[in-house]
Structure formats: C-alpha cells, structure tokens
Design a protein around this motif. Structure first.
Motif, short mmCIF file in Angstrom:
data_model
loop_
_atom_site.label_atom_id
_atom_site.label_comp_id
_atom_site.label_asym_id
_atom_site.label_seq_id
_atom_site.Cartn_x
_atom_site.Cartn_y
_atom_site.Cartn_z
N GLY A 150 -24.37 40.09 25.81
CA GLY A 150 -23.52 40.05 27.00
C GLY A 150 -24.31 39.43 28.14
N CYS A 151 -23.65 38.58 28.94
CA CYS A 151 -24.35 37.93 30.05
C CYS A 151 -23.66 38.22 31.38
N PHE A 152 -24.43 38.70 32.33
CA PHE A 152 -23.95 38.97 33.68
C PHE A 152 -24.56 37.95 34.64
N SER A 153 -23.87 37.69 35.75
CA SER A 153 -24.46 36.90 36.84
C SER A 153 -24.47 37.74 38.11
N PHE A 154 -25.58 37.62 38.84
CA PHE A 154 -25.68 38.24 40.16
C PHE A 154 -25.91 37.17 41.23
N HIS A 155 -25.28 36.03 41.03
CA HIS A 155 -25.30 34.96 42.02
C HIS A 155 -24.59 35.47 43.28
N GLU A 156 -24.83 34.84 44.41
CA GLU A 156 -24.26 35.38 45.65
C GLU A 156 -22.73 35.30 45.70
N THR A 157 -22.12 34.54 44.81
CA THR A 157 -20.65 34.48 44.80
C THR A 157 -20.04 35.55 43.90
N LYS A 158 -20.86 36.34 43.22
CA LYS A 158 -20.33 37.34 42.30
C LYS A 158 -20.18 38.70 43.00
N ASN A 159 -19.57 39.67 42.30
CA ASN A 159 -19.30 40.97 42.94
C ASN A 159 -20.57 41.66 43.42
N LEU A 160 -21.62 41.63 42.60
CA LEU A 160 -22.92 42.20 42.96
C LEU A 160 -23.92 41.06 42.93
N SER A 161 -24.87 41.07 43.86
CA SER A 161 -25.72 39.88 43.97
C SER A 161 -27.18 40.20 44.22
N MET A 162 -28.04 39.29 43.75
CA MET A 162 -29.46 39.31 44.13
C MET A 162 -29.86 37.92 44.58
N GLY A 163 -28.90 37.18 45.13
CA GLY A 163 -29.14 35.80 45.53
C GLY A 163 -28.91 34.92 44.33
N GLU A 164 -29.95 34.80 43.51
CA GLU A 164 -29.84 34.17 42.20
C GLU A 164 -30.33 35.22 41.20
N GLY A 165 -29.57 35.45 40.16
CA GLY A 165 -30.01 36.42 39.16
C GLY A 165 -28.95 36.69 38.13
N GLY A 166 -29.32 37.41 37.11
CA GLY A 166 -28.37 37.75 36.06
C GLY A 166 -28.98 38.80 35.15
N ALA A 167 -28.32 39.04 34.02
CA ALA A 167 -28.84 40.01 33.06
C ALA A 167 -28.27 39.71 31.68
N VAL A 168 -29.07 40.05 30.65
CA VAL A 168 -28.51 40.07 29.30
C VAL A 168 -28.37 41.53 28.89
N LEU A 169 -27.31 41.81 28.12
CA LEU A 169 -27.02 43.16 27.65
C LEU A 169 -27.02 43.11 26.13
N LEU A 170 -27.77 44.03 25.52
CA LEU A 170 -27.97 43.98 24.07
C LEU A 170 -27.87 45.36 23.44
N ASN A 171 -27.44 45.39 22.18
CA ASN A 171 -27.39 46.65 21.43
C ASN A 171 -28.24 46.65 20.17
N ASP A 172 -28.34 45.49 19.52
CA ASP A 172 -29.06 45.38 18.24
C ASP A 172 -30.58 45.42 18.48
N PRO A 173 -31.27 46.41 17.86
CA PRO A 173 -32.72 46.55 18.08
C PRO A 173 -33.51 45.27 17.78
N ALA A 174 -33.10 44.52 16.75
CA ALA A 174 -33.84 43.29 16.41
C ALA A 174 -33.67 42.24 17.51
N LEU A 175 -32.45 42.15 18.04
CA LEU A 175 -32.22 41.19 19.13
C LEU A 175 -32.95 41.63 20.40
N ILE A 176 -33.00 42.93 20.63
CA ILE A 176 -33.70 43.45 21.82
C ILE A 176 -35.18 43.07 21.76
N GLU A 177 -35.78 43.30 20.60
CA GLU A 177 -37.21 43.02 20.47
C GLU A 177 -37.48 41.53 20.70
N ARG A 178 -36.63 40.67 20.12
CA ARG A 178 -36.86 39.23 20.27
C ARG A 178 -36.55 38.78 21.71
N ALA A 179 -35.53 39.40 22.33
CA ALA A 179 -35.17 39.03 23.71
C ALA A 179 -36.34 39.32 24.65
#
Ligand SMILES: *Cc1c(COP(=O)(O)O)cnc(C)c1O
Length: 376
Positions: free
Chosen positions: A173-202
C-alpha cells in the motif's frame, strides 16, 4: 482569493519540529519516524508501515519489491498521476492502461480482466479522490492469475472499503503526505506491508540495500550491502511535522468531511437541473473527503466556469491529462480496450477548493459562485 489548497498544519507541528531539532538527531528513522510508523500501523492495521520521502518513492519502492522486470506487464488506470506509471516504467516493465468506470473514475474491473495476458505480473489500482476501488473483485482477479497488487492510496489516507483501511488491502500500500494531501509532511509518503518477507526486503531496499535495520535490532553484528536499494527514508524534521497530524487525523479528515457534505448537499439542486453531476460514493466505501469534484456537461463549459470562478475569487483546477495520450505514456505503455470514459470525463471534471481550514463561509462563497454561473 480562496485558494485551491492550503497545506494542513496543527499547533503541535511546530512544537514537534523544534523537539526534533533539539534531539540533535535529524536524519531518518529516529524517534519521530518510529512514532509515525506506530500511528500508521494503528490507523491501518498493517504489520509494518515505513515512511518514505514521497508517495512517488513509496510506489518506486513497491515496484522494486514486486521484482518487476522488462517483459512484465502491469495494469493500471490511465486516469492517474505520472508517479503511478513512472514506478513501473523505471523497472523497464510495460504499462497497460485501462479505462475507468464513469461513476468513481476508478479502474474498471472488467477492463482489467480483459487486459490480462500471460505477461501480466501485477495490477495497480488507484483510489481516486479517496474513494476505494472494488478491492474484492480485483483480489479475485489477482488470485485467479497469480498477480501481485500495489494500491496507490496516495489520496486515500483514512479511507475504508467494506470497513478495511485503504492501503492495507494488497501486497504493497502506498500513501502520500505531499502538501496537497489530507495529511502532510511537505514531501513524504509511506509504504504499508503485511507479508514478513516483503517487510524484510523493504527495510533493506529503503536503507540503500543494506541490512542496517537488522543491525539496529541486534540481529546481525555488522551491516553490509545485501541487495539493490536506494535512500527512501525522510528526515526526522519531516516526520515530526507529520506526527502532529497523524495524531489528529480524525479531526482533520472530519473537518474536511463537513465541507465535503456542504458542497454535496448544495449541488444536489444543480444536479437535478442537469447542470452537473456530483461525485458518487459506492455504498461499501467510506471516503476521506480528499477531494470535491463536479462533472460539467462539456469541456467548453468547464473552461468558462473556471474563469467565472476566478473572477469571483475562487481557484478551481482540473487534472489529469490521461497518461495514455501523454508523450511518455505513448512511449512506455499502451491502452487496452476502448477509451469510453477516461478522456471524455477527465475533460469535464473540475475540482473545487478543499483543505483543512476551509471555513463554512468560504465554502458557501464557492457554492454561490457556482450557482451564479448557472442561474445567470
Ligand atoms: C499525490 C499522488 C502521488 C504522488 O505522491 P507524491 O507524494 O506527490 O510523490 C501518486 N499517485 C497519486 C494518485 C497521487 O495523487
């Protein structure tokens, strides 16, 4: 002038940023970043949230995680921001654009189904305007064909589909925290993960391809270069600014929702007179009031309305030029099927001012200005 957007800010933003400076640890993955991760995990229920430097870089990290390569095909809507497509093109995979459904401007499930070939590796739904795609149907397609799914939930922070949080319903899952989005850090984002193998590689990809995260946890006694990667972590200053808003995300989205409802109720009259079409929210979606848009009857009408609003001190904007007809879209992708709605609807779509802090009076002025255009 009522601007189209004002970046969100709450009192604690300054307090936390100062605290981050005084902590004298301003690079990534310090105390504020960890608190943001915890807030995001609580908010979405995912096993792991990791801040990134943008929504764009979250998508790029996701494309690396999905191991996309030349010869692979990835299905996505043409009606989206360039970042969704760049993430795929940067891996050398081919983009297969499909049409949207007219009510939500989200990727049409039947068009996705029709676009599948033996080369299809993944699909990338975009939750446009914070309204979730039909995730159950898309998941069925992924299960049937062994595909991965990455949600571009850049606009959907705080949205739900059948009670499940946006960003938590796919491999990445990909979030954006650009200043035009609901929540912001100026420029920023996040990845959201559930699979342990993907988490480790991320964690490795995000830290320049090193196993530094394992080292910090004491799982290895030195850290080293183990995989390809890049620098995807934002500084503590940005994380501190975001944390203040994550802590108040319900309040922030709640305020936006009041304005969204105000627009929606007011424009019912213009819709029944046939002047415009309002947004459609499917019954199984709880959106986050990211955007309020209206669909006009023609491109010409939209153009005249934009200048009428400007004369009335209201800034309204449109987007996107469909990617499949853009210069890079022609080079890195192809459109599968018929373009029934993407182009025709994108030409008639108009976004009205929507931000935390937009007052009831200001929204009423926007409404009055739209009415004065039709009721001359
Ligand atoms: C904003 C947005 C992005 C990019 O996010 P940035 O944080 O600006 O890099 C990607 N996809 C969609 C649909 C967006 O709205």
């Amino acid at each position: 002038m009522i601007p189209f957007n004002i970046p969100p800010r709450v009192p604690k933003c300054s307090e936390y940023v100062l605290e981050a400076i005084e902590n004298a640890k301003i690079c990534g993955d310090g105390a504020f970043t960890k608190r943001c991760h915890a807030e995001l995990e609580a908010m979405t229920g995912v096993r792991k949230a990791l801040l990134t430097t943008s929504g764009t870089s979250a998508l790029e990290l996701g494309a690396l995680l999905m191991n996309l390569q030349p010869g692979d095909e990835v299905i996505m809507p043409s009606f989206t921001f360039s970042s969704t497509a760049n993430a795929i093109a940067l891996r050398g995979a081919e983009i297969v654009f499909v049409d949207v459904e007219p009510d939500t401007m989200n990727m049409d499930v039947e068009c996705v189904r029709a676009a599948i070939t033996p080369k299809t590796k993944a699909i990338v739904p975009v939750h446009y305007a914070g309204v979730c795609c039909d995730m159950d149907e898309l998941q069925k397609i992924c299960d049937e064909h062994g595909l991965m799914m990455m949600e571009d939930a850049a606009q959907a922070v705080g949205s739900f589909y059948k009670g499940r949080p946006a960003g938590s319903m796919s491999d990445v899952g990909c979030f954006s925290f650009h200043e035009t989005k609901n929540l912001s850090m100026g420029e920023g984002g996040a990845v959201l993960l559930n699979d342990p193998a993907l988490i480790e590689r991320a964690e490795i990809i995000r830290e320049k391809g090193t196993d530094r995260s394992r080292f910090y946890r004491g799982q290895v006694d030195k850290y080293t270069w183990v995989d390809i990667g890049s620098s995807f972590l934002p500084s503590e200053l940005n994380a501190a600014y975001l944390l203040a808003q994550l802590e108040e995300h319900e309040h922030i989205n709640g305020r936006r929702m009041e304005r969204w409802n105000q627009y929606h109720e007011a424009f019912a009259a213009l819709e029944s007179e046939g002047h415009l079409k309002r947004m459609t929210i499917p019954a199984h979606c709880t959106h986050n009031a990211h955007m309020y848009y209206i669909l006009l009857n023609s491109l010409e009408e939209r153009t005249v309305l934009i200048s009428h609003l400007k004369q009335n001190g209201v800034s309204a904007v449109f987007h996107y030029i469909p990617l499949h007809s853009a210069e890079a879209g022609l080079k890195f992708g192809r459109f599968h099927g018929e373009d029934r709605y993407t182009t025709s609807q994108s030409e008639r779509l108009l976004r009205l001012p929507m931000y935390y802090g937009l007052s009831e009076e200001e929204a009423q002025h926007v409404i009055d200005s739209v009415f004065s255009f039709f009721h001359k």
